[in-house]
Write a protein that holds these residues in place. Structure first.
Motif, PDB file in Angstrom:
ATOM      1  N   SER A 117       0.819  -0.905   0.415  1.00 32.23           N
ATOM      2  CA  SER A 117      -0.285  -0.198   0.199  1.00 32.23           C
ATOM      3  C   SER A 117       1.224   1.366   0.272  1.00 32.23           C
ATOM      4  CB  SER A 117      -1.217  -0.221   1.481  1.00 32.23           C
ATOM      5  OG  SER A 117      -1.959   0.971   1.217  1.00 32.23           O
ATOM      6  N   PHE A 118       1.991   1.435   0.645  1.00 32.48           N
ATOM      7  CA  PHE A 118       2.622   2.266   0.864  1.00 32.48           C
ATOM      8  C   PHE A 118       3.462   3.144  -0.517  1.00 32.48           C
ATOM      9  CE2 PHE A 118       7.182   3.947   1.190  1.00 32.48           C
ATOM     10  CZ  PHE A 118       7.197   5.103   2.202  1.00 32.48           C
ATOM     11  N   LYS A 119       4.131   1.696  -0.949  1.00 33.32           N
ATOM     12  CA  LYS A 119       4.716   1.500  -2.543  1.00 33.32           C
ATOM     13  C   LYS A 119       3.488   2.095  -3.407  1.00 33.32           C
ATOM     14  CE  LYS A 119       5.542  -1.460  -6.720  1.00 33.32           C
ATOM     15  NZ  LYS A 119       5.758  -2.589  -6.739  1.00 33.32           N
ATOM     16  N   TRP A 120       2.604   1.818  -3.600  1.00 34.38           N
ATOM     17  CA  TRP A 120       1.270   2.394  -4.314  1.00 34.38           C
ATOM     18  C   TRP A 120       1.257   3.869  -3.787  1.00 34.38           C
ATOM     19  CZ3 TRP A 120       1.137   0.705  -9.615  1.00 34.38           C
ATOM     20  CH2 TRP A 120       1.035  -0.414  -9.741  1.00 34.38           C
ATOM     21  N   TYR A 121       0.476   4.293  -2.714  1.00 29.96           N
ATOM     22  CA  TYR A 121       0.375   5.505  -2.499  1.00 29.96           C
ATOM     23  C   TYR A 121       1.394   6.368  -2.793  1.00 29.96           C
ATOM     24  CZ  TYR A 121      -3.859   4.522   0.145  1.00 29.96           C
ATOM     25  OH  TYR A 121      -4.701   3.644   0.414  1.00 29.96           O
ATOM     26  N   LYS A 122       3.054   6.036  -2.792  1.00 29.16           N
ATOM     27  CA  LYS A 122       4.043   6.560  -2.898  1.00 29.16           C
ATOM     28  C   LYS A 122       4.489   7.572  -4.344  1.00 29.16           C
ATOM     29  CE  LYS A 122       8.270   8.275  -0.602  1.00 29.16           C
ATOM     30  NZ  LYS A 122       8.841   8.916  -1.969  1.00 29.16           N
ATOM     31  N   LEU A 123       3.916   6.209  -5.072  1.00 31.06           N
ATOM     32  CA  LEU A 123       4.140   6.016  -6.748  1.00 31.06           C
ATOM     33  C   LEU A 123       3.011   7.759  -7.056  1.00 31.06           C
ATOM     34  CD1 LEU A 123       4.474   2.949  -7.800  1.00 31.06           C
ATOM     35  CD2 LEU A 123       6.355   4.541  -8.347  1.00 31.06           C
ATOM     36  N   GLY A 124       1.914   7.093  -6.603  1.00 32.02           N
ATOM     37  CA  GLY A 124       0.853   8.683  -6.791  1.00 32.02           C
ATOM     38  C   GLY A 124       1.040   9.697  -6.921  1.00 32.02           C
ATOM     39  N   ALA A 125       1.680   9.624  -5.010  1.00 32.26           N
ATOM     40  CA  ALA A 125       1.669  10.906  -4.158  1.00 32.26           C
ATOM     41  C   ALA A 125       2.545  11.853  -5.412  1.00 32.26           C
ATOM     42  CB  ALA A 125       2.678  10.668  -3.319  1.00 32.26           C
ATOM     43  N   GLU A 126       4.135  11.376  -6.349  1.00 32.39           N
ATOM     44  CA  GLU A 126       4.920  11.500  -6.792  1.00 32.39           C
ATOM     45  C   GLU A 126       4.452  12.167  -8.256  1.00 32.39           C
ATOM     46  OE1 GLU A 126       7.647   8.643  -7.478  1.00 32.39           O
ATOM     47  OE2 GLU A 126       8.917   9.412  -5.320  1.00 32.39           O
ATOM     48  N   LEU A 127       3.745  11.653  -8.476  1.00 35.23           N
ATOM     49  CA  LEU A 127       1.932  12.101  -9.489  1.00 35.23           C
ATOM     50  C   LEU A 127       2.013  13.031  -9.331  1.00 35.23           C
ATOM     51  CD1 LEU A 127       2.491   8.255 -10.796  1.00 35.23           C
ATOM     52  CD2 LEU A 127       3.992  10.264 -11.996  1.00 35.23           C
ATOM     53  N   GLY A 128       1.625  13.275  -8.150  1.00 36.03           N
ATOM     54  CA  GLY A 128       0.489  14.852  -7.596  1.00 36.03           C
ATOM     55  C   GLY A 128      -1.026  14.302  -7.490  1.00 36.03           C
ATOM     56  N   ASP A 129      -1.097  12.693  -6.850  1.00 33.73           N
ATOM     57  CA  ASP A 129      -2.159  12.448  -6.372  1.00 33.73           C
ATOM     58  C   ASP A 129      -2.486  13.057  -5.160  1.00 33.73           C
ATOM     59  OD1 ASP A 129      -4.715  11.844  -6.066  1.00 33.73           O
ATOM     60  OD2 ASP A 129      -3.595   9.784  -5.433  1.00 33.73           O
ATOM     61  N   LYS A 130      -3.360  13.690  -5.118  1.00 39.02           N
ATOM     62  CA  LYS A 130      -3.359  14.262  -3.394  1.00 39.02           C
ATOM     63  C   LYS A 130      -4.160  12.840  -2.238  1.00 39.02           C
ATOM     64  CE  LYS A 130      -6.216  17.869  -5.259  1.00 39.02           C
ATOM     65  NZ  LYS A 130      -6.251  17.867  -5.852  1.00 39.02           N
ATOM     66  N   SER A 131      -4.903  12.292  -2.508  1.00 36.25           N
ATOM     67  CA  SER A 131      -5.109  11.326  -2.486  1.00 36.25           C
ATOM     68  C   SER A 131      -4.108  10.477  -1.170  1.00 36.25           C
ATOM     69  CB  SER A 131      -6.131  10.680  -2.404  1.00 36.25           C
ATOM     70  OG  SER A 131      -7.109   9.740  -1.768  1.00 36.25           O
ATOM     71  N   SER A 132      -3.502   9.595  -2.886  1.00 38.92           N
ATOM     72  CA  SER A 132      -2.192   9.199  -2.318  1.00 38.92           C
ATOM     73  C   SER A 132      -1.463  10.261  -0.915  1.00 38.92           C
ATOM     74  CB  SER A 132      -1.303   9.253  -3.299  1.00 38.92           C
ATOM     75  OG  SER A 132      -2.095   8.053  -4.237  1.00 38.92           O
ATOM     76  N   MET A 133      -1.889  11.113  -1.874  1.00 35.24           N
ATOM     77  CA  MET A 133      -0.128  12.457  -0.385  1.00 35.24           C
ATOM     78  C   MET A 133      -0.861  12.275   1.497  1.00 35.24           C
ATOM     79  SD  MET A 133       0.020  15.803  -2.744  1.00 35.24           S
ATOM     80  CE  MET A 133       1.222  15.441  -4.226  1.00 35.24           C
ATOM     81  N   ASN A 134      -2.422  12.554   1.220  1.00 38.85           N
ATOM     82  CA  ASN A 134      -2.728  12.461   2.483  1.00 38.85           C
ATOM     83  C   ASN A 134      -3.046  11.149   3.037  1.00 38.85           C
ATOM     84  OD1 ASN A 134      -5.046  13.261   4.185  1.00 38.85           O
ATOM     85  ND2 ASN A 134      -6.219  11.616   4.018  1.00 38.85           N
TER      86      ASN A 134
END
Length: 202
Positions: A117-134
């Protein structure tokens, strides 16, 4: 007749790029399909969005990921949902990375795995996904799938808040109550640096 119309739609979406069809028209089709889905006209939505998804449109692929996750009255087939989300992520949809992270977090179609889960949220955050950042902030705060780090948690909550122009952010403000002034200063500095690096290596 419906089958013929669907086949014609698939054929047109496949052939029109060679006839000068541009991305703007594809975006208009996607919005039309999405409007149909929100209006409850799922048959029309499928007729429009499935050919786009099969052609590689990441937004349409994410739509089907959400549909098979059971969103908006859709079917619940987590394996199909993951396949569509993975295709959308592969084709550059930032939110799809967060969707996959959520499925690992909750154990939907896969074993519950906070590290994945952390791996995929990190990838999303690096692409600018705000939900992943949260969600990264949540993982850091509670030490789920990553070493507990309240400073990093605050950093991601703060970045999410800054991108959504929120003066009040529950996760950030609640986390701040557990921090020292030095930790808050460090987290705010890291937030600024992360924004300057466009969310990379944060």
């Amino acid at each position: 007749m419906k089958l013929i119309n669907t086949l014609l739609t698939v054929l047109l979406i496949t052939l029109l790029p060679s006839l000068g069809w541009n991305d703007n028209y594809e975006e208009e089709l996607y919005e039309e399909g999405l409007f149909a889905a929100k209006s409850g006209d799922y048959e029309t939505a499928f007729e429009i969005l499935m050919p786009l998804a099969l052609r590689g449109d990441a937004d349409s692929q994410r739509f089907f990921g959400a549909w098979y996750r059971g969103d908006a009255g859709g079917l619940t087939d987590y394996q199909a949902s993951l396949r569509w989300f993975r295709l959308a992520a592969k084709n550059g949809n930032a939110m799809a990375h967060g969707d996959i992270g959520g499925m690992y977090f909750h154990g939907m179609g896969v074993p519950k795995d906070h590290q994945m889960s952390f791996k995929w949220y990190k990838l999303g955050a690096e692409l600018g996904d705000k939900s992943s950042m949260n969600q990264l902030g949540v993982l850091y705060k509670f030490g789920w799938g990553v070493t507990k780090d309240i400073v990093r948690a605050y950093m991601w909550f703060n970045i999410d808040a800054s991108l959504t122009n929120e003066t009040v952010n529950y996760n950030r403000d609640n986390t701040e109550l557990e921090m020292t002034p030095d930790q808050i200063f460090t987290a705010q500095t890291l937030s600024t640096e992360c924004l300057q690096r466009n969310f990379k290596d944060c």
